[in-house]
Each structure stands twice: as C-alpha cells, then as structure tokens.
Design a protein around this motif. Structure first.
Motif, PDB file in Angstrom:
ATOM      1  N   SER A  51      -0.272 -35.900  -0.983  1.00 50.00           N
ATOM      2  CA  SER A  51      -0.122 -36.279   0.419  1.00 50.00           C
ATOM      3  C   SER A  51      -1.440 -36.749   1.022  1.00 50.00           C
ATOM      4  O   SER A  51      -1.441 -37.438   2.046  1.00 50.00           O
ATOM      5  CB  SER A  51       0.433 -35.108   1.240  1.00 50.00           C
ATOM      6  OG  SER A  51       1.751 -34.811   0.869  1.00 50.00           O
ATOM      7  N   PRO A 107       7.155 -33.908   2.448  1.00 53.64           N
ATOM      8  CA  PRO A 107       7.097 -35.330   2.090  1.00 53.64           C
ATOM      9  C   PRO A 107       8.057 -36.234   2.853  1.00 53.64           C
ATOM     10  O   PRO A 107       8.205 -37.401   2.482  1.00 53.64           O
ATOM     11  CB  PRO A 107       7.459 -35.303   0.601  1.00 53.64           C
ATOM     12  CG  PRO A 107       8.378 -34.138   0.464  1.00 53.64           C
ATOM     13  CD  PRO A 107       7.902 -33.116   1.456  1.00 53.64           C
ATOM     14  N   PHE A 136       2.522 -31.324  -2.626  1.00 54.63           N
ATOM     15  CA  PHE A 136       2.768 -32.191  -1.477  1.00 54.63           C
ATOM     16  C   PHE A 136       2.801 -31.372  -0.202  1.00 54.63           C
ATOM     17  O   PHE A 136       3.248 -30.214  -0.196  1.00 54.63           O
ATOM     18  CB  PHE A 136       4.139 -32.887  -1.596  1.00 54.63           C
ATOM     19  CG  PHE A 136       4.166 -34.111  -2.468  1.00 54.63           C
ATOM     20  CD1 PHE A 136       4.029 -35.381  -1.924  1.00 54.63           C
ATOM     21  CD2 PHE A 136       4.356 -33.986  -3.832  1.00 54.63           C
ATOM     22  CE1 PHE A 136       4.073 -36.510  -2.727  1.00 54.63           C
ATOM     23  CE2 PHE A 136       4.408 -35.110  -4.647  1.00 54.63           C
ATOM     24  CZ  PHE A 136       4.266 -36.379  -4.087  1.00 54.63           C
TER      25      PHE A 136
END
Length: 281
Positions: free
Chosen positions: A10, A38, A35
């Motif tokens: 990310s 997302p 992440f």
C-alpha cells in the motif's frame, strides 16, 4: 538468526495498479506481502473482494497482514474503531477482512485506533475502541489470527503514540490474541525509547515494521539503527515477519537487501543487509 520480510504494497509499488503489486513483489524476490485496507469502501463488493484474493493467490505470495478499514487515510483518517458512529461499519468490515484472511491464510490484522473526534468525550471514544477491539479479537480468533494495536506518528489527533500506550489498551481489552505492532519508524519519530520498548514489551510484539528517519525512506537513508534493533528483536525470540513499510526514494527501493536474501535473511546487529544509518549502503 533469521528475518523474513514482507512488502507493504500500500506504500510501495504505488506506481502500479493495486492488483498488480503482489506479483511485482514476487518478481523482486519476496514471498510475502501486506496491505492497508485495499478498497475505497469499508464494505467492498463481492467482486472486488474476489479480485483481490485472486491477485494475491495468483502471485503465489503469502498475505501476511491486512489492515481493517481506517477511513479516508489520504485525508488524514487513521482508523474508525474509536468512533461510536462507525461501530456498525467497523464490525461489518471485520467480518469481510476475516473472510479474506481465511481464504488466504492471513494471521495478522492491524486495527488503527482512530483520531480524536472534537465534541465527543475521550472516555466514550476509548470505551468504544475497547469494545470494538474485543469484537475484532474474537472474530480473528475464529481463524487463529491476531489483531494488532499500533502507535502512529504524523497524526496529531491520534492518541496512541508510544508502545506503553498501546500496551495499556491491549491490557484493558484482555484478549490473548491482541498484540503490539512495533513500527520502529513511528516509535523513533514519536520520541519513544525504541530499545526500551523492545526490551519491556517483547512479549506483546506481534509484528514489526521498518522505515528510516527522517523521511520514512529505505533502511540506510536515515539515522535509525535498524540493524541493531532487529538483531535484538530476533535474539529475543521474535520469529514473525518484518514489514517493509517505507516510501521509495530510489529506482530500486530494495537495493539495500540482496535479492537472494529477500525471502529469509540472516541478520544480526549492525548487519549490512539492514544498514544502521545513512551512508552505510
């Protein structure tokens, strides 16, 4: 002593479409990714969830960690679990995140606490956070996963800034699968004593993330003794992933780490694979 790295997709590979990033991490020699939430919405469509799960699975990497929805991060939000008005959304989001994790074998969730809200008593916000963390911990426990509480820097209204404060929250909830996310960058920038935090709260630490400071760039671009800190963590028995959560400042943001060592890297205090300070690359 060994460390296994996971790439935070990310904050890295932001020049690529999100669903292309797990494969890019694999192509760079890594075997795991993590992440932030997302999706633009806390409640994505089934199609969006399926596409994400497929992208990670097709890349052949482990999704080592996933954030719960944290609001509008680019606009400054840092979590929703302490907001009484977001409890239903947060709990629906937890169910979706647990489903994703169950499909991909993920065992760590990051639950960002949330900024202070003007006009609401701090005690109400803290009580809401405790209740929501307990809910999240119970949901994660169903799949054998843990929930992380993270001190964060650069967010003036975020109340969890030190390892001690995060541990206070963890102890108040009392769930055995609630752990500390020790992001060495955030601790350093906030003025926390990183060595003391590692020593005092080693039994609470469920995940490590790294970046250098100032600048939040690659290891070796700043002044944090990352090699020393990681060496002490590993010597103390930490066996989890080390999340690479930094901003790329060069064409190859992984040039500090030999390709052959990106899945599992032998590391010790002062190791050149995790430079201790600027100029050691």
């Amino acid at each position: 002593m060994t460390a296994t790295y996971t790439v935070n997709c990310s904050i890295l590979y932001t020049d690529l479409p999100l669903l292309d990033r797990p494969a890019a991490a694999r192509d760079a020699g890594f075997t795991a990714v993590e992440f932030w939430w997302p999706f633009e919405s806390a409640i994505p469509s089934d199609r969006q969830v399926s596409a994400f799960v497929t992208a990670v699975g097709d890349a052949g990497v482990q999704l080592s960690g996933l954030n719960f929805a944290a609001g509008d991060m680019p606009s400054g939000d840092r979590g929703i679990l302490s907001n009484p008005g977001s409890t239903l959304i947060f709990r629906d989001n937890v169910d979706i995140a647990v489903g994703i994790a169950d499909a991909l074998g993920t065992t760590m969730f990051n639950a960002l606490y949330g900024n202070r809200i003007d006009g609401l008593p701090a005690q109400l916000q803290d009580d809401t956070a405790i209740e929501n963390l307990a809910f999240a911990a119970s949901a994660a426990d169903r799949i054998g996963a843990s929930v992380l509480v993270e001190p964060v820097s650069g967010a003036p209204r975020y109340p969890i800034t030190t390892a001690a404060r995060a541990v206070d929250v963890i102890d108040r909830v009392g769930a055995p699968n609630l752990r500390l996310l020790a992001d060495l960058y955030h601790l350093f920038v906030n003025g926390d004593d990183v060595n003391a935090a590692i020593t005092t709260y080693s039994s609470y630490i469920g995940h490590i993330q790294i970046a250098d400071a100032p600048g939040r760039g690659e290891p070796g671009t700043g002044q944090i003794e990352l090699g020393e800190h990681l060496g002490r963590l590993l010597a103390g028995g930490y066996h989890g992933y080390v999340g690479l959560e930094y901003k790329a400042t060069r064409r190859d943001p992984f040039s500090w780490l030999p390709r052959a060592q990106r899945g599992a890297d032998a590391i010790g205090p002062g190791s050149p694979q995790v430079p201790a300070k600027r100029g050691s690359l």
